[in-house]
Design an enzyme around this catalytic site. Structure first.
Site, PDB file in Angstrom:
ATOM      1  N   GLY A 244       0.828  -1.204   0.000  1.00  0.00           N
ATOM      2  CA  GLY A 244       0.000   0.000   0.000  1.00  0.00           C
ATOM      3  C   GLY A 244       0.865   1.256   0.000  1.00  0.00           C
ATOM      4  O   GLY A 244       2.077   1.205   0.221  1.00  0.00           O
ATOM      5  N   CYS A 245       0.239   2.391  -0.255  1.00  0.00           N
ATOM      6  CA  CYS A 245       0.991   3.637  -0.388  1.00  0.00           C
ATOM      7  C   CYS A 245       1.591   4.063   0.954  1.00  0.00           C
ATOM      8  O   CYS A 245       2.775   4.405   1.032  1.00  0.00           O
ATOM      9  CB  CYS A 245       0.103   4.725  -0.965  1.00  0.00           C
ATOM     10  SG  CYS A 245      -1.465   4.964  -0.107  1.00  0.00           S
ATOM     11  N   TYR A 246       0.791   4.034   2.023  1.00  0.00           N
ATOM     12  CA  TYR A 246       1.347   4.373   3.339  1.00  0.00           C
ATOM     13  C   TYR A 246       2.431   3.368   3.751  1.00  0.00           C
ATOM     14  O   TYR A 246       3.512   3.768   4.194  1.00  0.00           O
ATOM     15  CB  TYR A 246       0.250   4.389   4.399  1.00  0.00           C
ATOM     16  CG  TYR A 246      -0.702   5.553   4.356  1.00  0.00           C
ATOM     17  CD1 TYR A 246      -0.243   6.864   4.351  1.00  0.00           C
ATOM     18  CD2 TYR A 246      -2.077   5.349   4.359  1.00  0.00           C
ATOM     19  CE1 TYR A 246      -1.137   7.935   4.346  1.00  0.00           C
ATOM     20  CE2 TYR A 246      -2.967   6.411   4.358  1.00  0.00           C
ATOM     21  CZ  TYR A 246      -2.501   7.701   4.357  1.00  0.00           C
ATOM     22  OH  TYR A 246      -3.376   8.753   4.366  1.00  0.00           O
TER      23      TYR A 246
ATOM     24  N   GLU B 235       7.010  10.250  -1.238  1.00  0.00           N
ATOM     25  CA  GLU B 235       6.808   9.420  -2.426  1.00  0.00           C
ATOM     26  C   GLU B 235       5.577   9.945  -3.141  1.00  0.00           C
ATOM     27  O   GLU B 235       4.772  10.674  -2.562  1.00  0.00           O
ATOM     28  CB  GLU B 235       6.584   7.943  -2.035  1.00  0.00           C
ATOM     29  CG  GLU B 235       5.234   7.736  -1.345  1.00  0.00           C
ATOM     30  CD  GLU B 235       4.857   6.284  -1.051  1.00  0.00           C
ATOM     31  OE1 GLU B 235       5.743   5.426  -1.014  1.00  0.00           O
ATOM     32  OE2 GLU B 235       3.659   6.034  -0.836  1.00  0.00           O
TER      33      GLU B 235
END
Lengths: 352, 352, 352, 352
Positions: C149-151, C318
């Protein structure tokens, strides 16, 4: 105190009415309805009202409390007010409708714009169009006010000084081909969840929409034709969405007639609006910005005639939720009930 | 009416003071100074004041009109007030300084943070730190108020219920290693033209800054040490810039002590702030948002203890220009002059 | 050329995959599925693809064309891939899943986070977690990749140098109480129409959400526990929404152990990532910004130890849709198929 | 490989040139000059270039390395290129000037628009106006290209199909009173620190500027007069600033002549641009958005004839830093050096 009610209090015009009315010195807010949220404290739905409006709870749409009001505001989608207004009028309650239901005098135009038959066409003739600066005299005796749309408010106020037949100024510009290039913040699209108004879609983006036909076009044309007395008045209207929450910026173009009686458009505008507390014609060269009127009921207007160009350029800014909706509604109420017109509307714009 | 003056009226705290004071029922705004703009009508510089504040003109900084005021606000960069306050006090004028000049009690800390010697160190001990909810009793007799910075207001209000020694609650969290992760809108950086606060640099961007050392760090630590009585209190403070104009969001972390006297932090916070009209502790699970207090003097606070985690999380929102600057200054004035504390500060947040 | 397919091409990770894969020199995009849009040209749905990707048309989810691919990407909501992966694997097709379906090794944790039973638990052990910088060796032989996932990508990359047990660095920080204060742009919430991600709700607003529990918390903890070998590793994770489209900014806090073997965290980070083409450890004092990596696959990391504070602060940025989703997926594909890791991922960030 | 240099690499057109040229397969970037930053690595000034362009260091403006280039780009403020071009031409170096210095053929018009005498008027006649779609044939032999301004690119491309005399289409619209209502993002104003482009001033705000006269007006009129052969062509041009970083949205209005030879404007536009790889005429009803071309060199155009209105409406979007500046400059270089026109310009727009 004026006892006031709001039908449909969960949208952006609803919360803006709540902000203005709950701080209005002459208003007692009696009822705010919301179908799905009935029973919920307003301040739970709108945390901005916490500690400022803690006593109110959303009522059901059929709440009896509405019937004890002196005035009821409709902040509903189109199609709701036209089914409920009659009952309220029978109870001697004044109605100020912020939706489109009573703006268009011709029910066929309403049907074609809004995709539904008008449920109450016999009241269309009676409804007063609440563009206060133009129709102020008709408001005190009105039972039913149709508050203008956000685009129509800006565009009509910008063109009005060029339209007025009494002053024989109509010969100033070619009325057959006016142009309104208008930019709006996202809140004009309402609180409804839709993909195209997500931040990820709208931020860092600019776009026109409804170029071929927008619902506000016939409303504007109807108003300008009434002002000018010219049934062949024509308008090209292109609405755009700008990546911001509030504000309407109208850039209006009109071709100046060679035989125009005056070339002093600055004076024309200043004189036309000299007694209007919410309309502010800037000095020559002054440039309106939407933030100059953010969260206030003010309108700022500037007039330009660039270079050797054939066109007059009129710039108009308003906050779409205030002068373009809730503020204008409160202004109508003030006139209707004989209060000073700016009662509860003196807020200074939020800057920055 | 309280006769009020503002020194330095062209920045963001200046215009916010103007917005609040010009609508304050008990204030007569007598003078607003600005060096470069002396002679210019305020409404020309700030078009949001048109039709709302048309009578005022910027004065020169040495304007005699200031000397006829009951209270003078400094909305100047640091280094100005400390050179002018004494003259005003000699004229029996109260001073409310929104700059950093009188916030730090130790002139050496001031010198190291702000890169200049303090010009008036003998008044540092007398100056009252204007965090009203903590220092209310000291304000009525004060001649000189140092209004807290925007970050220090949010962070101190968020940690305060955990700090107060009188209540023996200090044993609740490890005071040696508090963390404040704080996010601010761009207006906190002021109106000065700088590349890094251009829209093209800040929009669609998020960043921390001054991570190694920020000027507000010693101010916060000084306040928390006073509240807690713990001279070894330590704080890691990381400020960030978010792509928006207004608002501060403080996310505070404190490690809960195993031997803490209470685990009911929700009640602790509710009780601590139960009599404060501008501090609003949300119900369990409630989430503050900066827009909920936009353009208002309210602070909203929530307390969480996520999962099985060792840390207490406190969330605090304020409008950096209102409760973090001009609104808090007006709140100080109200207390100072014996007015109800919320006079002129009842505005409901702008939503959306 | 690698024959690639995408299942679920209409969301934000879908369009980002399309952008990257259609410009990837070694990929032939064979099929992109979308249930409701089957038959529609991609460039009609995403006008950004006009003149760049005009030949492709959305297929039905059961399109046979998928079965001719070498690799299929799932850019679907959770719950889809786990029902379709097996069929593809049986056809010897590699699968790179950008959803959450195969990230958590324990199906009970998946069920409690995502509110559904896992439909394919027997593949959980086989799925390789696609955090390339940590798991690169396992990827070439994998049949099924779970893209982080992004986090979790940002948080794990930021903590990783402090975790790695092989290097005996674990004694550097207290692993029981790590803190991740993370800020995300709106695109992380996807393209689904929801009120709370409207521009009118999110612009000029900052807020935390899911403070009590967020679905990415167990994913992060699982990863950090694996890296560190410490089953009692604890994390307080507070996600926030910032008013911007793209970008994740993670501010990480770890308490430094008095007995830490090294105080030179800068070198520790530089060495740990010295061979990673997408991880960029800034010089001492350097400050990451989300725009520095906007629309690129780069990650920038900075390490601070403010003042005398007890805490190490790690800053990580990011682009949530690139390194946090589609870019990392392409990076996995490159490793899987033996291509240079940065093939098709060399784009320079868009600045400003 | 083409050896290329950039003079003035620290502004927004500079970084965009760097982004494009450093990824251009046929370019070897030899020198990038910057007076104040000479000696500094580019990637230190622009962190987006880290790990992608680490070898380059800013040179002094008089760097000898420029003289070894095949082509030099000027990304300087107006007034710089006109003093340096001649020396470069003498060294047989081609020059592509992104500033305004060589756009206007009449030095008196330049002087009145830009407030300085032209230092090199004898090269004005030789300079080729780099609007590739209109002037492609003149570019291969040119020594000096004047890259059009961002507004002029959008406005001229939108009006061009209506102007071209060869096709006898000029009788389509009234050429004496064209209108261009154009909206730009903030990056068009450059990186210079100025109050009015701060985020706090521009966000949540919309405004027109330079309504009376903008420097791009004579450039646009010069171009349209050349295309149409009509020396009395007139234009009302109103530029606006929208709260976003990138993008130009031009809404163009032209009154259709009753005697127009064709009413099929859609076909007219499609045919006019059918061979242009960067111009994309949308299907009837299609609506351009600035994000559809964000960070790409594409232009999207739509044609509308709303209702019964007298006006044709043309909508044009471009990225002001790409097709409106750096991308168009690279496109010119490609044509000049005989490369395929879209080399290095195939990037797909960033969406969302």
């Amino acid at each position: 105190l004026i006892k006031a009610g709001i039908v449909g209090g969960t949208g952006y015009t609803g919360i803006e009415l709540l902000r203005l009315l709950s701080q209005h010195a002459r208003v007692d807010l009696k009822a705010v309805t919301a179908r799905a949220e009935a029973g919920m404290p307003l301040a739970q739905f709108f945390p901005s009202l916490r500690k400022r409006c803690d006593h109110l709870v959303f009522s059901r749409p059929d709440s009896e409390a509405l019937l004890q009001c002196d005035v009821v505001f409709f902040a509903t989608p189109h199609g709701v007010a036209m089914r409920e207004v009659e009952r309220l009028l029978q109870h001697k309650i004044k109605v100020i409708d912020l939706s489109a239901d009573f703006r268009l005098s011709d029910p066929r135009v309403f049907a074609s714009c809004y995709g539904m038959e008008h449920a109450c066409p016999h009241l269309l003739a009676e409804a007063v169009y609440g563009l206060v600066e133009i129709n102020r005299e008709s408001i005190p005796d009105a039972r039913l006010i149709a508050v203008p749309g956000c685009y129509p408010t800006a565009v009509q106020l910008g063109f009005a000084p060029l339209m007025h037949p009494m002053r024989q100024d109509l010969c100033l510009v070619e009325h057959q081909s006016l142009i309104a290039d208008v930019k709006s913040g996202a809140s004009g699209a309402g609180r409804k969840a839709e993909t195209h108004t997500l931040l990820s879609e709208m931020a860092e983006n600019f776009r026109a929409y409804c170029v071929q036909a927008h619902r506000h076009h016939p409303e504007i044309v109807q108003g300008l034709r009434l002002m000018s007395g010219k049934s062949d008045l024509g308008l090209t209207f292109v609405p755009h969405l700008a990546p911001m929450i509030r504000g309407i910026y109208a850039t209006l173009y009109a071709r100046i007639l060679p035989k125009a009686r005056t070339q002093n458009f600055q004076s024309l505008f200043e004189n036309f609006y000299k007694d209007q507390s919410f309309i502010d014609v800037l000095e020559p060269g002054g440039l309106p910005e939407t933030r100059s009127v953010r969260a206030s009921n003010q309108v700022q207007i500037a007039v330009f005639r660039p270079g050797d160009a054939a066109n007059l350029v009129v710039l108009v800014v308003e906050d779409n939720l205030v002068k373009g909706a809730a503020g204008q509604a409160v202004q109508c109420m003030n006139v209707m009930f004989g209060l000073p017109e700016s009662t509860g509307l003196e807020q200074i714009a939020i800057w920055p």
